[in-house]
Design a protein around this motif. Structure first.
Motif, PDB file in Angstrom:
ATOM      1  N   THR A   1      26.254  17.233 -15.644  1.00 34.92           N
ATOM      2  CA  THR A   1      26.709  16.200 -16.585  1.00 34.92           C
ATOM      3  C   THR A   1      25.552  15.329 -17.060  1.00 34.92           C
ATOM      4  N   ARG A   2      24.461  15.329 -16.297  1.00 30.92           N
ATOM      5  CA  ARG A   2      23.252  14.621 -16.740  1.00 30.92           C
ATOM      6  C   ARG A   2      22.108  15.623 -16.797  1.00 30.92           C
ATOM      7  N   ILE A   3      21.877  16.099 -17.996  1.00 28.86           N
ATOM      8  CA  ILE A   3      20.875  17.157 -18.149  1.00 28.86           C
ATOM      9  C   ILE A   3      19.625  16.606 -18.807  1.00 28.86           C
ATOM     10  N   ALA A   4      18.498  16.755 -18.096  1.00 30.98           N
ATOM     11  CA  ALA A   4      17.223  16.308 -18.660  1.00 30.98           C
ATOM     12  C   ALA A   4      16.594  17.441 -19.457  1.00 30.98           C
TER      13      ALA A   4
ATOM     14  N   LEU B   1      13.099  12.099 -11.050  1.00 30.51           N
ATOM     15  CA  LEU B   1      13.707  11.879  -9.735  1.00 30.51           C
ATOM     16  C   LEU B   1      13.724  10.407  -9.354  1.00 30.51           C
ATOM     17  N   SER B   2      12.761   9.666  -9.880  1.00 37.09           N
ATOM     18  CA  SER B   2      12.681   8.255  -9.507  1.00 37.09           C
ATOM     19  C   SER B   2      13.534   7.368 -10.423  1.00 37.09           C
ATOM     20  N   LEU B   3      14.247   7.991 -11.305  1.00 34.28           N
ATOM     21  CA  LEU B   3      15.154   7.236 -12.175  1.00 34.28           C
ATOM     22  C   LEU B   3      16.298   6.643 -11.325  1.00 34.28           C
ATOM     23  N   PRO B   4      16.819   5.479 -11.739  1.00 37.75           N
ATOM     24  CA  PRO B   4      17.968   4.910 -11.023  1.00 37.75           C
ATOM     25  C   PRO B   4      19.122   5.907 -10.953  1.00 37.75           C
ATOM     26  N   HIS B   5      19.261   6.623 -12.046  1.00 42.73           N
ATOM     27  CA  HIS B   5      20.356   7.585 -12.106  1.00 42.73           C
ATOM     28  C   HIS B   5      19.774   8.936 -12.523  1.00 42.73           C
ATOM     29  N   PRO B   6      19.267   9.701 -11.557  1.00 48.03           N
ATOM     30  CA  PRO B   6      18.560  10.945 -11.883  1.00 48.03           C
ATOM     31  C   PRO B   6      19.496  12.029 -12.434  1.00 48.03           C
ATOM     32  N   PRO B   7      18.917  13.009 -13.093  1.00 44.50           N
ATOM     33  CA  PRO B   7      19.728  14.084 -13.678  1.00 44.50           C
ATOM     34  C   PRO B   7      20.228  15.063 -12.620  1.00 44.50           C
ATOM     35  N   ASP B   8      21.155  15.923 -12.995  1.00 44.29           N
ATOM     36  CA  ASP B   8      21.603  16.989 -12.094  1.00 44.29           C
ATOM     37  C   ASP B   8      21.269  18.369 -12.650  1.00 44.29           C
ATOM     38  N   GLY B   9      20.548  18.344 -13.760  1.00 46.50           N
ATOM     39  CA  GLY B   9      20.094  19.611 -14.331  1.00 46.50           C
ATOM     40  C   GLY B   9      18.843  19.360 -15.164  1.00 46.50           C
ATOM     41  N   ILE B  10      17.917  20.312 -15.167  1.00 45.37           N
ATOM     42  CA  ILE B  10      16.710  20.168 -15.972  1.00 45.37           C
ATOM     43  C   ILE B  10      16.514  21.430 -16.808  1.00 45.37           C
ATOM     44  N   TYR B  11      16.365  21.191 -18.092  1.00 48.47           N
ATOM     45  CA  TYR B  11      16.061  22.302 -18.995  1.00 48.47           C
ATOM     46  C   TYR B  11      14.643  22.091 -19.501  1.00 48.47           C
ATOM     47  N   ALA B  12      13.757  23.023 -19.166  1.00 52.91           N
ATOM     48  CA  ALA B  12      12.344  22.884 -19.541  1.00 52.91           C
ATOM     49  C   ALA B  12      12.035  23.764 -20.740  1.00 52.91           C
ATOM     50  N   VAL B  13      11.139  23.258 -21.575  1.00 49.88           N
ATOM     51  CA  VAL B  13      10.832  23.906 -22.845  1.00 49.88           C
ATOM     52  C   VAL B  13      10.225  25.293 -22.673  1.00 49.88           C
ATOM     53  N   THR B  14       9.651  25.529 -21.485  1.00 53.07           N
ATOM     54  CA  THR B  14       9.127  26.870 -21.237  1.00 53.07           C
ATOM     55  C   THR B  14       9.059  27.136 -19.735  1.00 53.07           C
TER      56      THR B  14
END
Lengths: 345, 345
Positions: A183-186, A239-252
């Motif tokens: 639900t929180r995708i970086a 990761l150090s965000l108050p509310h970190p993501p639960d998914g990461i999509y990287a450009v490559t």
DNA sequence: GTGAAAGCGCTAACAT
DNA sequence: ATGTTAGCGCTTTCAC
């Protein structure tokens, strides 16, 4: 000591005919006596005659060389493009001259000039991330030398292009994470102003919007060199965000590998605590643990398609026929592996 | 529409001098009036004159092209060689024509012939695993065209060579496993008759002998295509042995990755139950989990060294000077990562 | 059906 | 100091 290569003259002399006759016989010219032709062909074979391409090309004012500008040779995606280019080029009687820009504009400009000096018949180019001025390419067009851009393209130039559908691939990757329950995708994005990076960003945003998820600028991280280290840094920040993501999509994929390393060091489990997906489908993605989900870009196909289009334009130009530029968009393919596959429920 | 490239004639005409004068001015010939020279230089610059290499080369009977035969382009080790070759070639004013043999002898023979037809000034080659007949290369030597072999070389040809010290690297890799406490070390070897595969085998055996460990033929597995799947198969076979090994040394990283996959699937922990080491130091080896120990082969250096040697021989030949062939052996470097690092005690 | 000659762009004797 | 000429290996008119 060093024996000279056999020329038409040598054959003509041995046969007591003229150079012109030999030439005609060799290229299957009609008005030639069968016996003469056969004698020539036989002797040429025997003497291991090989036409001198330099002479032929000087005459025809062409080189049969295709220039290939590539950002990096040692890179799975790009080397598979090289492979595709070489395959078609060889098949069509062209040779390939490769230059590596190393993502450096000045180097690109210099090498593009060098290829022009080498009299390439056409140019294939994926421009450097830092390229914003295309005068060095316009010079080709002014000389009537066709260009086909691949991968990194620009709207500033009226040439044919081969790209993958970055928007669609990116949309699918993001949507896939959403379907997996994120639900929180970086998004760790590519450099500003580079077209495919921008398109991937759009695809990411639109997928979020479609699923009524907010686009949080805090979750969008920049890269400049697009490497492992930047993936690692961005991940630490996320990761150090108050509310970190639960998914990461990287450009490559390379960036995604940096992400996975940092996650492992931080003791965060993939995919359950954090789902990860990359883009490009490098070979390495299939062998890391957990195997990395990604979006496959058909490198070899890009190379083949671009080369086919370029050679076509070269030949049309030589025949004084008009060419119509087109942009070919190749589909990407979502490759789901363990790094994004959440257990059901 | 298509504007013709500027020639010496164009410049000469505009300046009302002869073509020869222009040529002399451009190449800094001494006997020329300063004003004339300056005028020529200026106009050439203005008209964006670029010498036609085809004409120059036809004249000098050389092409300034280096042929590069490479087994596979899409392969970290080989693409780093390409990078090294390109760097030196560009620096020295040569262009590189690359052909991929795909480890196929017939293709190699065909492409080597194509490069000869293209009139390359010299050839860099790593021959296919299946190559045993070197007549196609002898043809170059007969014509006085220098060859430098790299990576895969043969004693059958009197040419310069660049190799890495496979024996030493292999010895070190094996000895490292022994030092880590392994007593039954398996070796998954490369194809029979291929020189570097044989040398690695020797290094392996000698390291065992030095440490008074038996050479057990049961623990030596063959490969033919040298790929992931063969690494997996060999591992399964080794595991089903009555007395399985406690360490595996694979002839190349790709094979070692296949080994690691199979070990993971079999629930065998690396390095404690089984230490693993590869050879080549692909990029991927550093990002897998656990990171794979390996022997670094300096790909870029191989490319640079071979190209420097080749260009040197080309120039000596053009100056009718004699050349002395030499074999350069580059050192490998043991890269110890987690896949072989046993806890102390 | 074949030869002679011109020319692609450039350089290097040989003249002047 | 510069022009003239020949020639690299090949193709392509134009003659005959």
């Amino acid at each position: 000591m060093k024996q000279q290569p056999v020329t038409l003259k040598d054959i003509a002399a041995k046969l007591g005919v003229s150079v012109a006759t030999v030439s005609r016989a060799l290229r299957g010219y009609p008005d030639i006596r069968p016996e003469t032709k056969e004698a020539v062909l036989e002797l040429a074979e025997e003497m291991r005659y090989r036409p001198n391409p330099l002479a032929m090309n000087l005459r025809k004012n062409q080189s049969n060389i295709i220039g290939l500008m590539i950002p990096e040779v040692v890179h799975h995606f790009f080397s598979s493009i090289i492979e595709g280019v070489m395959e078609i080029a060889e098949e069509q009687g062209y040779t390939v001259m490769i230059c590596q820009s190393n993502e450096d504009f000045e180097r690109e400009r210099r090498d593009v000039g060098m290829l022009l000096s080498a009299r390439v018949d056409g140019l294939l180019i994926s421009h450097a991330n830092s390229t914003t001025d295309f005068a060095h390419l316009q010079e080709y067009l002014d000389l009537g030398i066709p260009i086909v851009m691949y991968d990194k393209v620009t709207d500033d130039l009226d040439v044919s292009k081969v790209v993958v559908d970055d928007y669609q691939g990116s949309f699918q990757a993001t949507e896939h994470l959403i379907v997996q329950g994120c639900t929180r995708i970086a998004h760790i994005r590519g450099p500003q102003g580079v077209k495919n990076a921008e398109e991937r960003l759009e695809g990411y945003k639109d997928a979020l919007l479609k699923h009524h998820l907010p686009v949080d600028e805090e979750l969008i991280k920049n890269t400049y060199r697009v490497d492992l280290a930047e993936g690692a840094t961005a991940t630490s920040e996320l990761l150090s965000l108050p509310h970190p993501p639960d998914g990461i999509y990287a450009v490559t994929d390379l960036v995604a590998l940096g992400v996975m390393q940092t996650l492992r060091e931080s003791g965060i489990s993939v995919p359950n605590q954090m789902a990860v997906i990359g883009f490009s489908n490098w070979f390495v993605s299939s062998v890391v643990d957990p195997p990395l989900s990604t979006v496959h870009q058909p490198g070899t196909e890009i190379g083949k398609t671009a080369t086919t289009m370029l050679i076509n334009e070269i030949r049309l130009g030589q025949a004084d026929q008009s060419v119509v530029h087109e942009t070919r968009v190749l589909n990407t393919r979502l490759v789901v592996r363990d790094s994004s596959k959440r257990k059901r429920g």
